[in-house]
Design a protein around this motif. Structure first.
Motif, PDB file in Angstrom:
ATOM      1  N   ARG A   1      -1.940  11.202  -3.637  1.00 55.64           N
ATOM      2  CA  ARG A   1      -1.688   9.942  -2.941  1.00 55.64           C
ATOM      3  C   ARG A   1      -2.100   8.740  -3.788  1.00 55.64           C
ATOM      4  O   ARG A   1      -1.504   7.670  -3.678  1.00 55.64           O
ATOM      5  CB  ARG A   1      -2.417   9.934  -1.594  1.00 55.64           C
TER       6      ARG A   1
ATOM      7  N   GLN B   1       0.744   8.091  -6.054  1.00 52.87           N
ATOM      8  CA  GLN B   1       1.849   7.489  -5.306  1.00 52.87           C
ATOM      9  C   GLN B   1       1.602   6.002  -5.049  1.00 52.87           C
ATOM     10  O   GLN B   1       2.541   5.193  -5.090  1.00 52.87           O
ATOM     11  CB  GLN B   1       2.055   8.243  -3.987  1.00 52.87           C
ATOM     12  N   VAL B   2       0.357   5.641  -4.814  1.00 52.88           N
ATOM     13  CA  VAL B   2       0.027   4.223  -4.620  1.00 52.88           C
ATOM     14  C   VAL B   2       0.278   3.450  -5.910  1.00 52.88           C
ATOM     15  O   VAL B   2       0.837   2.339  -5.889  1.00 52.88           O
ATOM     16  CB  VAL B   2      -1.429   4.064  -4.151  1.00 52.88           C
ATOM     17  N   LYS B   3      -0.119   4.018  -7.056  1.00 56.51           N
ATOM     18  CA  LYS B   3       0.118   3.352  -8.339  1.00 56.51           C
ATOM     19  C   LYS B   3       1.614   3.199  -8.604  1.00 56.51           C
ATOM     20  O   LYS B   3       2.060   2.155  -9.104  1.00 56.51           O
ATOM     21  CB  LYS B   3      -0.543   4.136  -9.483  1.00 56.51           C
TER      22      LYS B   3
ATOM     23  N   LYS C   1       4.028   3.077  -6.307  1.00 56.17           N
ATOM     24  CA  LYS C   1       4.546   2.079  -5.363  1.00 56.17           C
ATOM     25  C   LYS C   1       4.161   0.667  -5.789  1.00 56.17           C
ATOM     26  O   LYS C   1       5.003  -0.247  -5.786  1.00 56.17           O
ATOM     27  CB  LYS C   1       3.987   2.370  -3.959  1.00 56.17           C
ATOM     28  N   ASP C   2       2.899   0.486  -6.178  1.00 51.99           N
ATOM     29  CA  ASP C   2       2.444  -0.846  -6.576  1.00 51.99           C
ATOM     30  C   ASP C   2       3.211  -1.367  -7.788  1.00 51.99           C
ATOM     31  O   ASP C   2       3.560  -2.557  -7.860  1.00 51.99           O
ATOM     32  CB  ASP C   2       0.949  -0.817  -6.893  1.00 51.99           C
TER      33      ASP C   2
ATOM     34  N   THR D   1       7.350  -0.786   2.378  1.00 54.73           N
ATOM     35  CA  THR D   1       7.164   0.616   1.989  1.00 54.73           C
ATOM     36  C   THR D   1       6.554   1.386   3.147  1.00 54.73           C
ATOM     37  O   THR D   1       5.950   0.806   4.049  1.00 54.73           O
ATOM     38  CB  THR D   1       6.254   0.746   0.760  1.00 54.73           C
TER      39      THR D   1
END
Length: 383
Positions: free
Chosen positions: A107, A110-112, A114-115, A131
């Motif tokens: 996760r 995934q945050v990196k 998305k960011d 998102t």
């Protein structure tokens, strides 16, 4: 320009996916346990999503790069031209497979990811997309193994292993792509009688009917991930939908019989068949499998009985009797047919008491299963 396309299958079902993809005219670049790689365009991804029956996802590669850690991942993703791919005022979700020593929880990766996408779109378009976890719009997939990262557009969105017609499930229903792979693993051809006792929600019979008339999954679904990107060619999609409709065949000679001892299961199967548009191609009955009507002297019978996983000892004994009775039914009532049993319980399969002519390996989720074939000539020998 052609990109790498990864088409994922259900575990272990790559052989059937490979045949489908090759039949559509694509060259296979690489094959693995979980899918196949080809080279193609974004429009090819549209075609694959609409036509394939045994696939799970169609992933269109955008960028691959060296990424020893999350900071490098962020920089590489940020430097990609996302403004040409995703609507800045839209919505996207992310998913991933991550196996990197610096990442303890996927996760975080995934945050990196998305960011980086959001920051790039904000810089280029002065706005940012929403998102979240929903897959109804754009979807980005990260495959990060050791120091190599590959970023894909998930052109499917929701899995295409489900074909969109099953309104009501029954007990432990087969996913549609698995049912199709099972049918492809038999000797059945569209000019043969197909018989499916213990039909449950009707998935095997319905998929057989859809194959017989060449009706593809794309005709039963209206939303895909590819529709929510700047790469989507609406006119190409419309042309492919016309092609799908034009190659559907008449079902005049299709012969399929399906039944279950539980009337509720048969009612559900009929509703699902109607949703798929094949209700007139299947003769449904409500009765014990031992009284299945067999009008011809030859054909294909496929039975998917209970597996007995995690049942009590008493229930397991009942299933041993059931599998023995299936063997008796094959031997005494189905001479001239080719019979198949799909099961995840190899111990119970031994209770059938007939010699198998072949056993093919499948996976139903994580459970290893077998499709056992029996040539039911007179005097079938015991194993």
């Amino acid at each position: 320009m052609k990109n790498n396309i990864f088409i994922s299958s259900l575990p272990g079902q790559t052989d059937y996916l490979e045949k489908e993809v090759a039949d559509l005219g694509f060259d296979i670049v690489k094959k693995s346990f979980f899918g196949i790689n080809i080279r193609g365009s974004f429009n090819d991804c549209v075609k694959l999503n609409l036509w394939l029956r045994t696939a799970n996802k169609v992933l269109f590669e955008l960028k691959s790069f060296y990424a020893p850690d999350a900071n490098k991942l962020y920089r590489e993703v940020y430097n990609f031209h996302w403004q040409d791919i995703l609507p800045a005022d839209g919505y996207f979700t992310v998913d991933s497979y991550v196996k990197n020593d610096t990442i303890k929880d996927k996760r975080f990766a995934q945050v990196k990811l998305k960011d980086a996408i959001v920051d790039r779109l904000r810089k280029e378009k002065n706005t940012r997309p929403d998102t979240g976890p929903e897959r109804d719009d754009s979807s980005v997939y990260l495959h990060w193994s050791e120091n190599k990262a590959v970023v894909y557009l998930d052109t499917s969105g929701h899995t295409i292993s489900k074909h969109g017609y099953r309104l009501h499930p029954w007990k432990a229903p087969l996913i549609e792509a698995l049912a199709t792979s099972i049918i492809m693993g038999t000797i059945w051809t569209p000019d043969q009688l197909f018989v499916n006792p213990m039909c449950g929600s009707g998935t095997l019979a319905i998929e057989t009917a859809l194959i017989a008339i060449n009706k593809r999954p794309g005709l039963m679904r209206s939303n895909y991930g590819f529709m929510h990107t700047h790469l989507f060619d609406v006119e190409y999609y419309k042309e492919e939908m016309i092609n799908l409709k034009n190659q559907v065949k008449s079902g005049d000679n299709v012969r399929i019989i399906a039944g279950d001892i539980e009337s509720k299961a048969v009612d559900i199967a009929k509703q699902n068949a109607k949703a798929a548009g094949v209700e007139d191609l299947i003769d449904f009955y409500t009765d014990d499998f031992r009284r299945t009507p067999l009008p011809d002297n030859e054909g294909v019978i496929v039975i998917n009985p209970d597996y007995g996983i995690r049942l009590s000892e008493g229930e397991d004994e009942k299933l041993e009797e059931l599998y023995q009775e299936i063997g008796d039914f094959f031997k005494n009532e189905a001479t001239g047919y080719t019979g198949y049993i799909f099961t995840g319980n190899l111990k119970l399969l031994k209770r059938v008491g007939l010699r198998t002519s072949s056993r093919k390996t499948y996976f139903n989720g994580k459970l290893e299963c077998r499709l056992a074939e029996y040539h039911l000539y007179k005097g079938s020998k015991k194993e």
